[in-house]
Structures are given as structure tokens and as C-alpha cells.
Scaffold this motif. Structure first.
Motif, PDB file in Angstrom:
ATOM      1  N   ALA A 105     -10.217 -18.152 -17.792  1.00 26.42           N
ATOM      2  CA  ALA A 105     -11.613 -17.862 -18.280  1.00 26.42           C
ATOM      3  C   ALA A 105     -12.658 -18.010 -17.497  1.00 26.42           C
ATOM      4  O   ALA A 105     -13.471 -17.365 -17.080  1.00 26.42           O
ATOM      5  N   LEU A 106     -12.734 -19.361 -16.779  1.00 21.76           N
ATOM      6  CA  LEU A 106     -13.438 -19.652 -15.623  1.00 21.76           C
ATOM      7  C   LEU A 106     -13.485 -18.638 -14.730  1.00 21.76           C
ATOM      8  O   LEU A 106     -14.536 -18.205 -14.010  1.00 21.76           O
ATOM      9  N   ARG A 107     -12.364 -18.448 -14.052  1.00 17.56           N
ATOM     10  CA  ARG A 107     -12.173 -17.491 -12.887  1.00 17.56           C
ATOM     11  C   ARG A 107     -12.779 -16.111 -13.035  1.00 17.56           C
ATOM     12  O   ARG A 107     -13.325 -15.459 -12.428  1.00 17.56           O
ATOM     13  N   THR A 108     -12.599 -15.572 -14.345  1.00 21.98           N
ATOM     14  CA  THR A 108     -13.061 -14.083 -14.668  1.00 21.98           C
ATOM     15  C   THR A 108     -14.341 -14.074 -14.802  1.00 21.98           C
ATOM     16  O   THR A 108     -15.201 -13.116 -14.379  1.00 21.98           O
ATOM     17  N   VAL A 109     -15.324 -15.087 -15.270  1.00 19.52           N
ATOM     18  CA  VAL A 109     -16.790 -15.458 -15.396  1.00 19.52           C
ATOM     19  C   VAL A 109     -17.186 -15.411 -13.874  1.00 19.52           C
ATOM     20  O   VAL A 109     -18.189 -14.734 -13.446  1.00 19.52           O
ATOM     21  N   HIS A 110     -16.539 -16.362 -13.021  1.00 20.40           N
ATOM     22  CA  HIS A 110     -17.012 -16.600 -11.629  1.00 20.40           C
ATOM     23  C   HIS A 110     -16.884 -15.280 -10.794  1.00 20.40           C
ATOM     24  O   HIS A 110     -17.799 -14.567 -10.289  1.00 20.40           O
ATOM     25  N   GLU A 111     -15.868 -14.535 -11.026  1.00 24.34           N
ATOM     26  CA  GLU A 111     -15.534 -13.319 -10.248  1.00 24.34           C
ATOM     27  C   GLU A 111     -16.696 -12.222 -10.804  1.00 24.34           C
ATOM     28  O   GLU A 111     -17.194 -11.455  -9.871  1.00 24.34           O
ATOM     29  N   LEU A 112     -17.078 -12.118 -12.151  1.00 26.96           N
ATOM     30  CA  LEU A 112     -17.777 -11.018 -12.350  1.00 26.96           C
ATOM     31  C   LEU A 112     -19.376 -11.635 -12.007  1.00 26.96           C
ATOM     32  O   LEU A 112     -20.030 -10.731 -11.471  1.00 26.96           O
ATOM     33  N   PHE A 113     -19.744 -12.738 -12.071  1.00 26.53           N
ATOM     34  CA  PHE A 113     -20.989 -13.060 -11.557  1.00 26.53           C
ATOM     35  C   PHE A 113     -20.930 -12.909  -9.985  1.00 26.53           C
ATOM     36  O   PHE A 113     -22.002 -12.546  -9.325  1.00 26.53           O
ATOM     37  N   LEU A 142     -17.055 -25.114  -8.649  1.00 27.07           N
ATOM     38  CA  LEU A 142     -15.802 -24.943  -9.451  1.00 27.07           C
ATOM     39  C   LEU A 142     -14.422 -25.340  -8.570  1.00 27.07           C
ATOM     40  O   LEU A 142     -13.671 -25.346  -9.153  1.00 27.07           O
ATOM     41  N   THR A 143     -14.616 -25.372  -7.241  1.00 29.98           N
ATOM     42  CA  THR A 143     -13.635 -26.302  -6.681  1.00 29.98           C
ATOM     43  C   THR A 143     -13.203 -27.504  -7.059  1.00 29.98           C
ATOM     44  O   THR A 143     -12.215 -28.047  -6.466  1.00 29.98           O
ATOM     45  N   GLN A 144     -14.124 -28.150  -7.699  1.00 30.68           N
ATOM     46  CA  GLN A 144     -13.935 -29.599  -7.877  1.00 30.68           C
ATOM     47  C   GLN A 144     -14.020 -29.838  -9.514  1.00 30.68           C
ATOM     48  O   GLN A 144     -13.856 -31.145  -9.843  1.00 30.68           O
ATOM     49  N   VAL A 145     -13.938 -28.982 -10.317  1.00 25.05           N
ATOM     50  CA  VAL A 145     -14.166 -29.276 -11.706  1.00 25.05           C
ATOM     51  C   VAL A 145     -13.010 -29.143 -12.190  1.00 25.05           C
ATOM     52  O   VAL A 145     -11.852 -28.711 -11.860  1.00 25.05           O
ATOM     53  N   ASP A 146     -12.693 -30.113 -13.156  1.00 25.11           N
ATOM     54  CA  ASP A 146     -11.660 -30.025 -14.395  1.00 25.11           C
ATOM     55  C   ASP A 146     -11.917 -28.850 -15.283  1.00 25.11           C
ATOM     56  O   ASP A 146     -12.632 -28.657 -15.955  1.00 25.11           O
ATOM     57  N   PRO A 147     -10.871 -27.685 -15.077  1.00 27.25           N
ATOM     58  CA  PRO A 147     -11.126 -26.485 -15.885  1.00 27.25           C
ATOM     59  C   PRO A 147     -11.383 -26.681 -17.426  1.00 27.25           C
ATOM     60  O   PRO A 147     -12.364 -26.333 -17.796  1.00 27.25           O
ATOM     61  N   ARG A 148     -10.764 -27.699 -18.124  1.00 24.21           N
ATOM     62  CA  ARG A 148     -10.851 -27.715 -19.309  1.00 24.21           C
ATOM     63  C   ARG A 148     -12.216 -28.676 -19.718  1.00 24.21           C
ATOM     64  O   ARG A 148     -13.000 -28.249 -20.841  1.00 24.21           O
ATOM     65  N   ALA A 149     -12.489 -29.760 -18.889  1.00 24.58           N
ATOM     66  CA  ALA A 149     -13.658 -30.332 -19.044  1.00 24.58           C
ATOM     67  C   ALA A 149     -15.006 -29.467 -18.815  1.00 24.58           C
ATOM     68  O   ALA A 149     -15.899 -29.563 -19.440  1.00 24.58           O
ATOM     69  N   CYS A 150     -15.037 -28.490 -17.920  1.00 20.38           N
ATOM     70  CA  CYS A 150     -16.089 -27.814 -17.482  1.00 20.38           C
ATOM     71  C   CYS A 150     -16.205 -26.724 -18.838  1.00 20.38           C
ATOM     72  O   CYS A 150     -17.511 -26.439 -19.077  1.00 20.38           O
ATOM     73  N   LEU A 151     -15.058 -25.975 -19.252  1.00 18.07           N
ATOM     74  CA  LEU A 151     -15.322 -25.443 -20.484  1.00 18.07           C
ATOM     75  C   LEU A 151     -16.096 -25.944 -21.506  1.00 18.07           C
ATOM     76  O   LEU A 151     -16.839 -25.628 -22.663  1.00 18.07           O
ATOM     77  N   LYS A 152     -15.751 -27.378 -21.792  1.00 17.86           N
ATOM     78  CA  LYS A 152     -16.189 -28.074 -22.689  1.00 17.86           C
ATOM     79  C   LYS A 152     -17.915 -28.410 -22.675  1.00 17.86           C
ATOM     80  O   LYS A 152     -18.649 -28.411 -23.572  1.00 17.86           O
ATOM     81  N   ARG A 153     -18.079 -28.402 -21.540  1.00 13.83           N
ATOM     82  CA  ARG A 153     -19.362 -28.472 -21.066  1.00 13.83           C
ATOM     83  C   ARG A 153     -20.375 -27.232 -21.438  1.00 13.83           C
ATOM     84  O   ARG A 153     -21.449 -27.136 -21.660  1.00 13.83           O
ATOM     85  N   LEU A 154     -19.796 -26.248 -21.083  1.00  6.68           N
ATOM     86  CA  LEU A 154     -20.369 -24.842 -21.415  1.00  6.68           C
ATOM     87  C   LEU A 154     -20.188 -24.377 -22.770  1.00  6.68           C
ATOM     88  O   LEU A 154     -19.606 -25.342 -23.843  1.00  6.68           O
ATOM     89  N   ARG A 155     -20.855 -23.503 -23.473  1.00  2.94           N
ATOM     90  CA  ARG A 155     -20.863 -23.278 -24.764  1.00  2.94           C
ATOM     91  C   ARG A 155     -19.395 -22.346 -24.928  1.00  2.94           C
ATOM     92  O   ARG A 155     -19.266 -21.234 -24.785  1.00  2.94           O
TER      93      ARG A 155
END
Length: 416
Positions: free
Chosen positions: A224-232, A279-292
């Protein structure tokens, strides 16, 4: 091999960020490189000319030859050899002419293929430049085409589906993306393999169930994060301002045997907010929780979540939800609330009765303060919400204008 596959899955997001080569219009341009001409086999060079020495008979030798005996027979052999030699020369000339013709035909065909390819590349690049200009002008079809190109160009390990759906809202810069996520079997069931000498066989070392579930949840979050990153990252023109993403899995319900498509991850991210993430340092699940975002509490069992935004709501620019109720006591003075706080309070009331609702941005909202979606199969429909906190009667012009918005949006209800 199994550990290599698992490591690939664990580094999905990091690998994409470090790649640093987003798909852009410049990278979509094609360059024509003419292919070299390779003569057909056996046609490159002419066959060597026949040589008389290969046909000339041996003259008589010894005393009889010196005395002239056997000369008549030798002359006959020479005459026959001369005829064979002449025939060989004619055959060689015929074959050489045929070879030269075939070679020229092959050369002409090769030149034609190069010219066609050059024309195709030129046509592609011309059309691409037109698309680039349309993209900068926020043409919906072009933006959606480019987004699909970015999604298709993203390389994932084996087992990842490529199905997706996109929708762009030009006046707000909002992009809605739905992607298919991999199923749980994308995580290798074996952690390693070992050789059992007693049985002369290789047996798998099972991966613990807890580890499989954690890696699978991480894979979903990373995707999910990778998709958003690549699009932006690919949108260097800054056309897309926010992305709402829903991640589904296509599978079969084990209880009913029917095809199902549950949503396991849903998120919304603004460009400015997302650009602040390392993004190279985040925990993916924790990052998603921080986002909406909403994440399935049990993705391994395909427990679904409700999408934050659906295609029916993609026409609206969404904003952060504020928890107004939490800041009120049991006797709120509604007239003391700020207009934005009152709008969020109304939204929460609709959430309390079971509707999925979100507030819109203050600008370019056509007078709409929030939208709600009733997902009940019987009462299903879109609700347009305009919150008016006033001591006086709402003016007729306000109601009339909102009625026009309802008709335009084909909404089911219009709370005011």
C-alpha cells in the motif's frame, strides 16, 4: 531460496524507495535504434567460381604419352570436361544472380522494417508529448492513463496480482486507486530446506505460523505504501494532490465457495504529508496507522475493513476528521462551536447511525460540508450534507442551490 524470497518480501518498500527511478513521461519516451542488417544464412557471400583445374583430366603419362598414344581418348575427356566446366559456370552465374536478388530483397525488407519502426517510435513520442501536455492540464483520461502506466511498470515478486482501477478528480487533484493485493500464500511456507541423509531426501523446514502472519501483514502494508510512493514520485508535475487507496484481495470464501473481494487496507494521504515520511526507516504498519488508514485486524483470515473512500465518493476532496464529540461535555452549546467543528459534529452523528461519512475541503466543495454513504443493500445511497448552524431560518437560496447539487451528484438524501 526460501529465505531469499522472504527477504524480498521484507524489503518491498525499501527496495522501491532506494531504486530512485520513478516512471515519468521522459522515461516513457522511446528511442529508435536501427537494427543491423544480418544477411540470410548462405546469402552473404557469393560461392567461389568453378576452376578449370578442378575439371581438367590428367594427360597420359609415361612412354605411351610421350609417343602420343592415347591422345584421342585424352582429347575426348578434355572435351567432356570442358562441357561440364561450362555448365558449372552457367549454374554458378544463375545461382549468383538468384543469391544477389534474395540478398537485395532481404536488405530492402530490413530497411522497410527499420523505417516502420522509426515511424512508430516517432508517432509514439509525438502522442506522448501530447499526453504530457494534457496531463499538465489535468485531463482526467490522460491522468488515469499515466497512473495505470506507473502501476503496470512496478515490478513485484512472483505471485503479486496486477489488477487495479483508478479514478481522478480534476478540480481537486484527488486520485482514487484500488489495487489487488497478494494472498497469504505469497509468503513461503518453508523457512529453509534440509537434506535428510537417512531417507536421501530434501525436506522443508516449516515457517512458524506467527512469522508467516506477521510477514504477510507487513507485505500488505508495504504494498500500500509503495503504491502511494510510486504514484506521488512519478507525478513530477504535481497534478495529484491526494491519493485514496483501497487494497483488496480476490479469493474464494471458504464458507460459501463464492468469489469475494474483501478490502484489507484503506488509506488516504496528501502529497505534502506523505513527502515528509522517511520510508526507508518506517515500520510499514505503524506508518499506516499514522496516516488516515484502516487495516484489517486479521488479514490472514481476510477480515475486511470498510474503504474510507469509494468510487462513488471520489468526486469529493476529503479532509482530516476531527473528533468533536470527544471535546464536548453532555451539555454542548452548539452556537459556541466554530463552523468547522459544527460540520465535523454533524458528520459524527451520521457515523453514529452507521453511515460511512467524510468531511470535504472548505474550498471547491459546491456548498457541500460532508458526504455520507449508506452501504445497506436496501437503503444504499449517497447523502449530501450541508451543516447550517444559525438562529434564523435557512435562506431559500441556500436550499435551492443545494438542491441543484443533489441533482447533479444524484444523491439519495440531503440533510441540511
Amino acid at each position: 531460496m526460501a529465505e531469499h524470497d522472504a527477504e524480498q518480501l521484507a524489503q518491498l518498500l525499501r527496495a522501491s524507495v532506494l531504486d530512485g527511478q520513478p516512471l515519468t513521461f521522459d522515461r516513457l519516451r522511446q528511442k529508435f535504434v536501427p537494427s543491423p542488417f544480418v544477411p540470410p544464412k548462405g546469402r552473404a557471400k557469393a560461392a567461389p567460381l568453378p576452376r578449370w583445374e578442378e575439371y581438367e583430366p590428367q594427360p597420359p603419362r609415361g612412354l605411351l604419352g610421350a609417343l602420343g598414344f592415347g591422345r584421342r581418348g585424352y582429347d575426348a575427356e578434355v572435351e567432356a570436361a570442358r562441357k561440364r566446366f561450362d555448365r558449372a559456370l552457367r549454374d554458378h552465374a544463375r545461382d549468383e544472380k538468384k543469391r544477389a536478388q534474395k540478398l537485395e530483397e532481404a536488405r530492402a525488407q530490413h530497411k522497410e522494417r527499420n523505417e516502420k519502426e522509426a515511424a512508430r517510435v516517432k508517432q509514439w513520442n509525438t502522442a506522448l508529448e501530447e499526453r504530457r501536455n494534457a496531463y499538465r492540464d489535468q485531463d482526467v483520461e490522460t491522468v488515469e492513463w499515466f497512473v495505470n502506466q506507473v502501476l503496470a511498470a512496478s515490478v513485484y515478486p512472483h505471485g503479486f496480482p496486477k489488477a487495479n482501477q483508478v479514478s481522478f478528480q480534476a478540480d481537486t487533484g484527488d486520485l482514487l486507486v484500488e489495487i489487488d493485493l497478494p494472498l497469504e500464500d505469497v509468503v513461503p511456507a518453508a523457512r529453509a530446506y534440509r537434506y535428510v541423509k537417512a531417507r536421501d531426501e530434501i525436506t522443508p523446514v516449516p515457517r512458524p505460523e506467527k512469522e508467516r502472519k506477521e510477514l504477510y501483514a507487513s507485505v500488505l502494508a508495504q504494498t500500500a505504501l509503495r503504491t502511494v510512493h510510486e504514484l506521488f514520485n512519478s507525478d513530477i508535475e504535481g497534478v495529484v494532490q491526494s491519493i485514496a487507496l483501497n487494497g483488496h484481495v480476490a479469493t474464494i470464501d471458504r464458507a460459501t465457495g463464492r468469489d469475494v473481494h474483501p478490502c484489507l487496507i484503506t488509506l488516504q494521504a496528501d502529497r505534502a504529508e506523505f513527502s515528509q515520511l522517511v520510508l526507508t526507516q518506517v515500520d510499514p504498519r505503524a506508518c499506516l496507522k499514522r496516516l488516515r488508514s484502516l487495516i484489517s485486524p486479521n488479514p490472514y483470515e481476510l477480515e475486511p475493513v470498510r474503504p474510507l473512500v469509494t468510487f462513488d465518493l471520489s468526486k469529493y476532496r476529503l479532509m482530516d476528521s476531527l473528533d468533536i464529540v470527544a471535546g464536548l461535555d453532555s451539555r454542548p452549546v452548539l452556537m459556541d462551536l466554530k463552523p468547522t467543528e459544527f460540520e465535523h459534529l454533524i458528520r459524527q452523528l451520521f457515523e453514529a447511525i452507521g453511515l460511512d461519512s467524510v468531511n470535504t475541503q472548505p474550498s471547491k466543495d459546491e456548498g457541500v460540508d460532508a458526504v455520507a454513504m449508506n452501504t445497506d443493500p436496501v437503503m444504499k445511497g449517497l447523502c449530501i450534507i450541508q451543516a447550517k448552524r444559525t438562529k434564523n431560518v435557512v435562506p431559500f437560496e441556500t436550499v435551492s442551490a443545494l438542491a441543484g447539487v443533489v441533482e447533479h451528484k444524484r444523491a439519495a438524501n440531503t440533510p441540511v
